[in-house]
Design a protein around this motif. Structure first.
Motif: not given
Length: 202
Positions: A11-20, A132-144
């Motif tokens: 459903s979309g990768a969650a941020p990793g431990k090292d999310a910027h 990474d932070r941007d990749t995860v957020l981008a996937r989430y907002v684009v789906a929405a």
């Protein structure tokens, strides 16, 4: 209550431990605050308030915040839990002309160079891999955003509008979901992972 896990799911990768820019403590805190919401959404009491055949997870931002504030306790209020939700993974495999629209032309202005340049389409963003932070957020907002387009920005059936999706991305996860509220990246991600079913609580 067990500590919530945030695995990488279809459903979309969650941020990793090292999310910027987001500490692990912030992410854990956001996850813990989301746990009662997920539990409440699974309860018959909340689902009884649904107005349609939703899966009991597509809540509005205000309902999510209310349930968090009440530690998942349900008042007499009837929370809308049947908002239309399509996950990043669902959109990635769907055939749709909507995915050919350009990311920037849809109002996503932050980070305009490189990976999110003017030639990048919504479909391209859905296909990006990484935690990474941007990749995860981008996937989430684009789906929405695509879901909002599909349902013509009808706030009666949607969890998020196209304008809200733009605000989320352009604020890099920091935005105001409704009057008097301000969410940061961790809170925003907790919301997305709840409506996308990416969080698992034992």
């Amino acid at each position: 209550m067990k500590t919530p896990e945030t695995p990488s799911t279809p459903s979309g990768a969650a941020p990793g431990k090292d999310a910027h820019g987001v500490s692990r403590r912030q992410m854990v805190r956001a996850g813990l605050s989301a746990a009662p919401v997920v539990m409440a959404l699974k309860s018959n009491t909340v689902l009884a308030g649904a107005t349609g055949g939703g899966q009991g997870r597509g809540v509005t931002t205000s309902a999510f915040a209310s349930l968090q504030a009440n530690q998942g306790r349900v008042s007499n209020a009837r929370y809308k839990t049947d908002c239309e939700v399509r996950t990043p993974a669902e959109w990635q495999v769907r055939q749709s002309e909507l995915k050919t629209r350009k990311f920037q032309e849809c109002g996503f202005a932050a980070n305009p160079e490189g990976r999110y340049g003017r030639r990048v389409t919504l479909g391209d963003v859905l296909g990006y891999e990484g935690h990474d932070r941007d990749t995860v957020l981008a996937r989430y907002v684009v789906a929405a955003y695509l879901t909002a387009l599909e349902f013509h920005d009808d706030r009666d059936v949607l969890a998020l509008s196209t304008a809200q999706c733009n605000a989320i991305w352009n604020g890099r996860g920091n935005w105001s979901p409704f009057a008097g509220a301000q969410w940061d990246y961790a809170q925003t991600t907790a919301y997305f992972e709840t409506i996308y079913g990416a969080r698992r609580y034992g």
